[in-house]
Design an enzyme around this catalytic site. Structure first.
Site, PDB file in Angstrom:
ATOM      1  CG  ASP A   1      36.070  33.778  42.899  1.00 11.42           C
ATOM      2  OD1 ASP A   1      35.373  34.565  42.217  1.00 11.42           O
ATOM      3  OD2 ASP A   1      36.582  32.746  42.445  1.00 11.42           O
ATOM      4  CB  ILE A   2      32.604  38.449  42.743  1.00 11.52           C
ATOM      5  CG1 ILE A   2      31.277  39.178  42.998  1.00 11.52           C
ATOM      6  CG2 ILE A   2      32.834  38.200  41.257  1.00 11.52           C
ATOM      7  CD1 ILE A   2      31.279  40.623  42.522  1.00 11.52           C
TER       8      ILE A   2
ATOM      9  CG  ASN B   1      35.555  44.243  27.107  1.00  8.94           C
ATOM     10  OD1 ASN B   1      34.852  44.201  26.092  1.00  8.94           O
ATOM     11  ND2 ASN B   1      36.157  43.175  27.598  1.00  8.94           N
TER      12      ASN B   1
ATOM     13  N   GLY C   1      40.653  39.313  34.365  1.00 11.55           N
ATOM     14  CA  GLY C   1      40.203  39.779  35.676  1.00 11.55           C
ATOM     15  C   GLY C   1      38.890  39.151  36.110  1.00 11.55           C
ATOM     16  CB  VAL C   2      36.175  40.485  38.235  1.00 11.93           C
ATOM     17  CG1 VAL C   2      35.647  41.700  37.524  1.00 11.93           C
ATOM     18  CG2 VAL C   2      35.106  39.842  39.090  1.00 11.93           C
ATOM     19  CG  ASP C   3      34.582  40.353  31.523  1.00 14.12           C
ATOM     20  OD1 ASP C   3      33.558  39.660  31.576  1.00 14.12           O
ATOM     21  OD2 ASP C   3      34.883  41.059  30.533  1.00 14.12           O
TER      22      ASP C   3
ATOM     23  CE1 TYR D   1      39.324  48.422  30.593  1.00 11.82           C
ATOM     24  CE2 TYR D   1      37.249  49.184  31.465  1.00 11.82           C
ATOM     25  CZ  TYR D   1      37.964  48.557  30.466  1.00 11.82           C
ATOM     26  OH  TYR D   1      37.310  48.074  29.345  1.00 11.82           O
TER      27      TYR D   1
HETATM   28  N1  AR6 Z   1      36.238  38.256  42.459  1.00 10.73           N
HETATM   29  C1  AR6 Z   1      36.238  39.523  42.942  1.00 10.73           C
HETATM   30  N2  AR6 Z   1      37.078  40.484  42.512  1.00 10.73           N
HETATM   31  C2  AR6 Z   1      37.960  40.141  41.538  1.00 10.73           C
HETATM   32  C3  AR6 Z   1      38.028  38.853  40.962  1.00 10.73           C
HETATM   33  C4  AR6 Z   1      37.115  37.883  41.467  1.00 10.73           C
HETATM   34  N3  AR6 Z   1      37.080  36.624  41.001  1.00 10.73           N
HETATM   35  N4  AR6 Z   1      39.014  38.845  40.025  1.00 10.73           N
HETATM   36  C5  AR6 Z   1      39.534  40.071  40.012  1.00 10.73           C
HETATM   37  N5  AR6 Z   1      38.924  40.860  40.932  1.00 10.73           N
HETATM   38  P1  AR6 Z   1      39.470  44.006  36.633  1.00 10.73           P
HETATM   39  P2  AR6 Z   1      38.625  46.587  35.480  1.00 10.73           P
HETATM   40  C6  AR6 Z   1      39.165  42.277  41.256  1.00 10.73           C
HETATM   41  O1  AR6 Z   1      40.791  44.149  35.981  1.00 10.73           O
HETATM   42  O2  AR6 Z   1      39.753  47.296  36.115  1.00 10.73           O
HETATM   43  C7  AR6 Z   1      38.673  42.820  31.848  1.00 10.73           C
HETATM   44  O3  AR6 Z   1      39.552  42.265  30.923  1.00 10.73           O
HETATM   45  C8  AR6 Z   1      40.513  42.847  40.907  1.00 10.73           C
HETATM   46  O4  AR6 Z   1      41.461  42.529  41.929  1.00 10.73           O
HETATM   47  O5  AR6 Z   1      38.801  42.685  36.586  1.00 10.73           O
HETATM   48  O6  AR6 Z   1      37.250  47.210  35.547  1.00 10.73           O
HETATM   49  C9  AR6 Z   1      37.418  43.394  31.204  1.00 10.73           C
HETATM   50  O7  AR6 Z   1      37.018  42.647  30.081  1.00 10.73           O
HETATM   51  C10 AR6 Z   1      40.214  44.332  40.867  1.00 10.73           C
HETATM   52  O8  AR6 Z   1      40.262  44.902  42.180  1.00 10.73           O
HETATM   53  O9  AR6 Z   1      38.397  45.085  36.039  1.00 10.73           O
HETATM   54  C11 AR6 Z   1      37.858  44.774  30.819  1.00 10.73           C
HETATM   55  O10 AR6 Z   1      38.558  44.775  29.594  1.00 10.73           O
HETATM   56  C12 AR6 Z   1      38.755  44.381  40.391  1.00 10.73           C
HETATM   57  O11 AR6 Z   1      38.272  43.046  40.478  1.00 10.73           O
HETATM   58  C13 AR6 Z   1      38.807  45.159  31.939  1.00 10.73           C
HETATM   59  O12 AR6 Z   1      39.312  43.938  32.472  1.00 10.73           O
HETATM   60  C14 AR6 Z   1      38.577  44.870  38.971  1.00 10.73           C
HETATM   61  O13 AR6 Z   1      39.646  44.450  38.153  1.00 10.73           O
HETATM   62  C15 AR6 Z   1      38.069  45.878  33.044  1.00 10.73           C
HETATM   63  O14 AR6 Z   1      39.017  46.367  33.973  1.00 10.73           O
END
Ligand code: AR6
Length: 183
Positions: free
Chosen positions: A9-10, A23, A31-33, A126
């Site tokens: 978990d980052i 975003n 997600g990670v955000d 995304y």
């Molecule tokens: N630690 C590390 N990686 C993670 C974590 C974490 N805690 N949580 C998720 N991931 P995403 P995007 C991974 O959807 O595609 C948001 O709503 C996840 O498994 O977080 O760039 C923003 O506000 C995946 O491999 O980002 C934007 O609207 C990776 O992080 C939108 O999502 C990215 O997934 C951005 O979408």
């Protein structure tokens, strides 16, 4: 190892900066955000709100990056970048993903920082195909590492599948400036 993979978990990483896959509003999301905002606490949202808008609701255009403190995170800073939404590869998505990583490293260097962890930007909501993203990311980061002062870059994977995909890219993408096989 200047470029390595970690499955984590980052929000738990003790590095100079973690990258957020944000975003354009920079006001949080899923997600990670969402995980980063929860772990950093409400001061992160306040700091993001203070960043100037280039157009209504746009604090960071696709491919760009912005930096804030990490607040309650173990990481000192958060570098927010906005990856491209995957559209079949027809809208410069590979170039924009590359730009995210180069701009994040530019901010890292400007702030005199050295260690950074990237999540798989664009590979969740995304929809960027992760194998294609991994090849672009590894090639871009190796190019950056070859050019300038040493950095410590982690590719932070959230699943075993992501880890295997990034490991494959590390094993197969060429090292710029280094021959593929010694002769
Ligand atoms: N630690 C590390 N990686 C993670 C974590 C974490 N805690 N949580 C998720 N991931 P995403 P995007 C991974 O959807 O595609 C948001 O709503 C996840 O498994 O977080 O760039 C923003 O506000 C995946 O491999 O980002 C934007 O609207 C990776 O992080 C939108 O999502 C990215 O997934 C951005 O979408």
């Amino acid at each position: 190892m200047p470029l390595s993979i970690v499955t984590a978990d980052i929000t738990t990483l003790h590095v100079d900066a973690i990258v957020n896959a944000a975003n354009p509003s920079l006001l949080g999301g899923g997600g990670v955000d969402g995980a980063i905002h929860r772990a950093a606490g409400p001061a992160l949202l306040q700091a993001c709100r203070r960043l100037p808008e280039s157009a209504p609701g746009i604090r960071c255009a696709t491919g760009e990056a912005r930096i804030t403190p990490g607040f309650e995170l173990p990481a000192r800073y958060v570098i927010h970048t906005v990856g491209p939404v995957w559209n079949g590869g027809t809208q410069d998505e590979p170039m924009l993903l590359e730009r995210c990583h180069r701009n994040a490293l530019r901010l890292l260097r400007q702030h005199g920082l050295r260690s950074i962890a990237f999540p798989a930007v664009s590979c969740g909501v995304y929809g960027f195909p992760i194998a294609r993203a991994a090849a672009i990311v590894v090639a871009t980061l190796r190019d950056e590492l070859g050019q300038r002062e040493p950095l410590d870059i982690s590719l932070c994977c959230f699943s075993e599948n992501a880890r295997a995909t990034f490991q494959h890219a590390l094993d197969t993408e060429p090292h710029p400036g280094r021959p593929f096989s010694a002769t």
